[in-house]
Design a protein around this motif. Structure first.
Motif, PDB file in Angstrom:
ATOM      1  N   LEU A   1      10.513  41.612  42.937  1.00  0.00           N
ATOM      2  CA  LEU A   1      10.684  40.264  42.388  1.00  0.00           C
ATOM      3  C   LEU A   1      10.908  40.247  40.881  1.00  0.00           C
ATOM      4  O   LEU A   1      11.350  39.239  40.333  1.00  0.00           O
ATOM      5  N   ILE A   2      10.572  41.352  40.225  1.00  0.00           N
ATOM      6  CA  ILE A   2      10.932  41.502  38.811  1.00  0.00           C
ATOM      7  C   ILE A   2      11.566  42.867  38.636  1.00  0.00           C
ATOM      8  O   ILE A   2      11.219  43.831  39.319  1.00  0.00           O
ATOM      9  N   GLU A   3      12.509  42.930  37.736  1.00  0.00           N
ATOM     10  CA  GLU A   3      13.199  44.174  37.431  1.00  0.00           C
ATOM     11  C   GLU A   3      12.959  44.490  35.962  1.00  0.00           C
ATOM     12  O   GLU A   3      13.094  43.608  35.105  1.00  0.00           O
ATOM     13  N   ILE A   4      12.607  45.719  35.681  1.00  0.00           N
ATOM     14  CA  ILE A   4      12.391  46.134  34.301  1.00  0.00           C
ATOM     15  C   ILE A   4      13.602  46.952  33.883  1.00  0.00           C
ATOM     16  O   ILE A   4      13.915  47.980  34.482  1.00  0.00           O
ATOM     17  N   LYS A   5      14.300  46.467  32.865  1.00  0.00           N
ATOM     18  CA  LYS A   5      15.522  47.115  32.392  1.00  0.00           C
ATOM     19  C   LYS A   5      15.199  47.955  31.162  1.00  0.00           C
ATOM     20  O   LYS A   5      14.423  47.546  30.316  1.00  0.00           O
ATOM     21  N   SER A   6      15.830  49.094  31.065  1.00  0.00           N
ATOM     22  CA  SER A   6      15.585  49.973  29.920  1.00  0.00           C
ATOM     23  C   SER A   6      16.632  49.800  28.830  1.00  0.00           C
ATOM     24  O   SER A   6      16.837  50.671  28.015  1.00  0.00           O
TER      25      SER A   6
ATOM     26  N   ARG B   1      10.846  44.861  17.361  1.00  0.00           N
ATOM     27  CA  ARG B   1      11.720  45.377  18.410  1.00  0.00           C
ATOM     28  C   ARG B   1      11.009  46.533  19.147  1.00  0.00           C
ATOM     29  O   ARG B   1      10.989  46.582  20.370  1.00  0.00           O
ATOM     30  N   ARG B   2      10.415  47.460  18.374  1.00  0.00           N
ATOM     31  CA  ARG B   2       9.684  48.585  18.983  1.00  0.00           C
ATOM     32  C   ARG B   2       8.476  48.092  19.767  1.00  0.00           C
ATOM     33  O   ARG B   2       8.141  48.637  20.826  1.00  0.00           O
ATOM     34  N   SER B   3       7.828  47.060  19.277  1.00  0.00           N
ATOM     35  CA  SER B   3       6.669  46.493  19.963  1.00  0.00           C
ATOM     36  C   SER B   3       7.077  45.908  21.314  1.00  0.00           C
ATOM     37  O   SER B   3       6.398  46.126  22.333  1.00  0.00           O
ATOM     38  N   ILE B   4       8.179  45.180  21.364  1.00  0.00           N
ATOM     39  CA  ILE B   4       8.677  44.607  22.619  1.00  0.00           C
ATOM     40  C   ILE B   4       9.034  45.725  23.590  1.00  0.00           C
ATOM     41  O   ILE B   4       8.715  45.664  24.781  1.00  0.00           O
ATOM     42  N   GLU B   5       9.684  46.769  23.082  1.00  0.00           N
ATOM     43  CA  GLU B   5      10.027  47.909  23.941  1.00  0.00           C
ATOM     44  C   GLU B   5       8.769  48.574  24.492  1.00  0.00           C
ATOM     45  O   GLU B   5       8.732  48.996  25.647  1.00  0.00           O
ATOM     46  N   HIS B   6       7.724  48.630  23.678  1.00  0.00           N
ATOM     47  CA  HIS B   6       6.450  49.210  24.123  1.00  0.00           C
ATOM     48  C   HIS B   6       5.827  48.344  25.220  1.00  0.00           C
ATOM     49  O   HIS B   6       5.303  48.876  26.201  1.00  0.00           O
TER      50      HIS B   6
ATOM     51  N   ARG C   1       7.398  46.611  27.366  1.00  0.00           N
ATOM     52  CA  ARG C   1       8.199  46.866  28.557  1.00  0.00           C
ATOM     53  C   ARG C   1       7.947  48.262  29.124  1.00  0.00           C
ATOM     54  O   ARG C   1       7.732  48.430  30.320  1.00  0.00           O
ATOM     55  N   ASP C   2       7.985  49.277  28.256  1.00  0.00           N
ATOM     56  CA  ASP C   2       7.950  50.663  28.715  1.00  0.00           C
ATOM     57  C   ASP C   2       6.557  51.168  29.061  1.00  0.00           C
ATOM     58  O   ASP C   2       6.422  52.075  29.874  1.00  0.00           O
ATOM     59  N   VAL C   3       5.528  50.622  28.441  1.00  0.00           N
ATOM     60  CA  VAL C   3       4.183  51.161  28.628  1.00  0.00           C
ATOM     61  C   VAL C   3       3.207  50.118  29.163  1.00  0.00           C
ATOM     62  O   VAL C   3       2.547  50.331  30.185  1.00  0.00           O
ATOM     63  N   GLN C   4       3.112  49.000  28.519  1.00  0.00           N
ATOM     64  CA  GLN C   4       2.024  48.073  28.797  1.00  0.00           C
ATOM     65  C   GLN C   4       2.194  47.212  30.038  1.00  0.00           C
ATOM     66  O   GLN C   4       1.222  46.955  30.733  1.00  0.00           O
ATOM     67  N   LEU C   5       3.388  46.748  30.334  1.00  0.00           N
ATOM     68  CA  LEU C   5       3.558  45.749  31.385  1.00  0.00           C
ATOM     69  C   LEU C   5       3.000  46.210  32.722  1.00  0.00           C
ATOM     70  O   LEU C   5       2.107  45.581  33.286  1.00  0.00           O
ATOM     71  N   LEU C   6       3.495  47.323  33.238  1.00  0.00           N
ATOM     72  CA  LEU C   6       3.042  47.774  34.551  1.00  0.00           C
ATOM     73  C   LEU C   6       1.665  48.435  34.485  1.00  0.00           C
ATOM     74  O   LEU C   6       0.930  48.442  35.470  1.00  0.00           O
TER      75      LEU C   6
END
Length: 132
Positions: free
Chosen positions: A113-118, A87-92, A94-99
């Protein structure tokens, strides 16, 4: 543990034929994921590298009660992580690696075109059967 055909059918239907984690509908290709990993031993093979052996380091976790039906991408990504670590890895991601790491994602994000939800990561099995 080698599951019987009936055990595999029952496990697949544990969450209505859906992946316990992302909720996608399972087809013919899916994995029986160990919720708490059995952790397989590693061996080094010269010229090949590290490979897993069939020897389990936590054989007590090799039970039907410790299994969830999972799509191949979820099971592969979860690997031997605990649910909370994953779960923490997926959040990471999203929060750090994707963009940070994906120019394509940054570009799609700039164009809206994509929305990142917190929102917190909630696995499908955690909301399965809950009233809407």
């Amino acid at each position: 543990m080698k599951l019987t055909k009936q055990q595999r059918t029952d496990l697949k239907m544990k969450f209505g034929g859906h992946c316990a984690y992302c909720g996608c509908e399972l087809g013919d290709k899916w994995h029986a994921d160990h919720i708490e990993a059995v952790k397989r031993d590693l061996e080094f093979i010269p010229g090949v590298g590290l490979r897993t052996t069939s020897e389990m380091l936590r054989p007590q976790n090799d039970t039907l009660e410790n299994m969830n039906p999972a799509c191949v991408p979820c099971n592969t990504n979860k690997s031997s992580m605990s649910l909370e670590m994953w779960r923490r890895s997926i959040e990471h991601y999203r929060d750090v690696q994707l963009l940070r790491d994906s120019t394509h994602a940054r570009h799609l994000h700039r164009f809206g075109l994509i929305e990142i939800k917190s929102e917190p990561v909630v696995f499908f099995f955690e909301k399965y059967g809950a009233s809407a």
